[in-house]
Design an enzyme around this catalytic site. Structure first.
Site, PDB file in Angstrom:
ATOM      1  N   CYS A  37       2.662   3.417  -2.426  1.00 22.74           N
ATOM      2  CA  CYS A  37       2.396   4.639  -3.190  1.00 22.74           C
ATOM      3  C   CYS A  37       3.679   5.285  -3.696  1.00 22.74           C
ATOM      4  O   CYS A  37       4.784   4.948  -3.250  1.00 22.74           O
ATOM      5  CB  CYS A  37       1.668   5.676  -2.318  1.00 22.74           C
ATOM      6  SG  CYS A  37       0.154   5.104  -1.545  1.00 22.74           S
ATOM      7  N   CYS A  68      -1.416   1.542  -5.014  1.00 23.12           N
ATOM      8  CA  CYS A  68      -2.434   2.545  -4.693  1.00 23.12           C
ATOM      9  C   CYS A  68      -3.240   2.873  -5.959  1.00 23.12           C
ATOM     10  O   CYS A  68      -2.670   3.108  -7.024  1.00 23.12           O
ATOM     11  CB  CYS A  68      -1.756   3.807  -4.163  1.00 23.12           C
ATOM     12  SG  CYS A  68      -2.867   5.219  -3.945  1.00 23.12           S
TER      13      CYS A  68
END
Length: 359
Positions: A37, A68
């Site tokens: 992320c 993500c």
């Protein structure tokens, strides 16, 4: 593998704070989910023991992680990387007179030295060292016109040794520093003309390579262009001893225009500003048969607002084909300008595409 240049304590702090300013500087991966992320991702804060930090998405995916779906860390990653490289370029320009190490520059970009070297050259078209030398060369040009002596100019531009300048930099000035300071007096350029499918061509060369290759309708006009571009040089027709070399060059041009030699591979000896050299170097990386827009070139150089400057650099190119400025067009697909006429540009583009499709 974690990138050694990352400060993991600072990265963890940025992750805890969801610091959006760090987006693009690193990503973090979570071993238990297999996802990576951005630092600002709104997902639940993972346990520290399960977190790994990476310089970029490529490094994370190389470790088996997937992006993500919530924060989409891959989106505009290229633009963020280009921005970081552009910031390093500005730093090099401001400190070109200093000794800049690859490690220090890579640290500014938050990349490992290896990855930084590779990405810098891919985006800018020059290695960090080549870019710094181009900036010093631009400073040397200014100093040679203003400093009391050549030595003062050399040291004022950041060179620690006069011999190094005479050994290397004269090939980028197109002449030695003393000759450049004197306005080019004494520089010898020999020239000869010939016929090609694109019309008459005039080739001018120093003892270091081709410095002039232009198309036109008659030799007199082309010789006037050569004299205007090198007003203080000593211009002479190529003599009999050079005829064999000129014939080789003309043969190579013919093969190239017939599609049998995509890469010309002839020696080029250009002069220009640091930015022009940067643009021209990038143009030489555009594959045969492919096109780029002026905006794409500017973006690739890390200067998205320099579209007009890129266009001017293309228009200033005095070495047709060897620096393939015909491969750059407007963003709307229009050909825009070409120093040797739009019909020639269209012929070159169509020829390259046709031979590339048949290859």
């Amino acid at each position: 593998m974690n990138t050694p240049t990352l400060d993991e304590t600072a990265c963890w702090r940025a992750l805890q704070q969801r610091d959006a300013a760090q987006d693009g500087r690193f990503v973090y991966g979570v071993r238990t989910t297999g996802v990576y992320c951005r630092p600002s991702c709104a997902s639940r804060l993972p346990k520290r023991d399960n977190v790994r930090f990476y310089a970029d998405a490529q490094a994370a995916e190389g470790d088996g992680l997937r992006p993500c779906k919530r924060c989409r860390p891959r989106d505009d990653a290229g633009a963020r990387e280009a921005q970081r490289i552009a910031e390093v370029c500005r730093h090099i320009e401001a400190h070109a007179h200093e000794k800049l190490t690859l490690a220090a520059l890579a640290q500014r970009a938050h990349l490992s030295p290896f990855h930084f070297q590779r990405r810098f050259k891919a985006i800018v078209g020059l290695s960090p060292r080549e870019y710094a030398e181009a900036c010093r060369l631009q400073a040397l040009r200014r100093e040679l016109r203003a400093a009391p002596t050549v030595s003062d100019a050399i040291y004022g531009a950041g060179y620690g040794s006069g011999s190094r300048v005479y050994e290397k930099i004269d090939t980028r000035l197109g002449m030695t520093p003393a000759e450049y300071r004197a306005g080019g007096h004494g520089v010898a350029i020999s020239y000869a003309g010939g016929d090609t499918p694109l019309g008459r061509v005039l080739i001018g060369a120093t003892d270091r390579g081709i410095c002039f290759l232009q198309f036109g309708d008659d030799d007199a006009a082309l010789q006037a262009e050569l004299a205007a571009e090198y007003p203080a040089a000593r211009l002479t027709p190529m003599d009999a001893a050079q005829q064999a070399l000129f014939d080789d060059w003309m043969h190579a041009l013919g093969e190239h225009l017939a599609g049998r030699r995509p890469q010309l591979g002839l020696p080029v000896h250009t002069r220009g500003t640091a930015f022009q050299l940067e643009v021209w170097k990038y143009l030489q990386t555009i594959p045969y048969g492919e096109l780029r827009s002026y905006a794409e070139v500017a973006q690739a150089l890390g200067r998205p607002n320099a579209v007009r400057a890129v266009a001017r650099a293309c228009a200033s190119n005095g070495v047709a084909l060897l620096i393939p400025c015909h491969r750059v067009i407007r963003g709307d697909g229009q050909l825009a300008g070409y120093r040797w006429g739009l019909p020639r540009k269209r012929v070159l583009i169509d020829l390259e595409r046709a031979h590339r499709e048949r290859a």
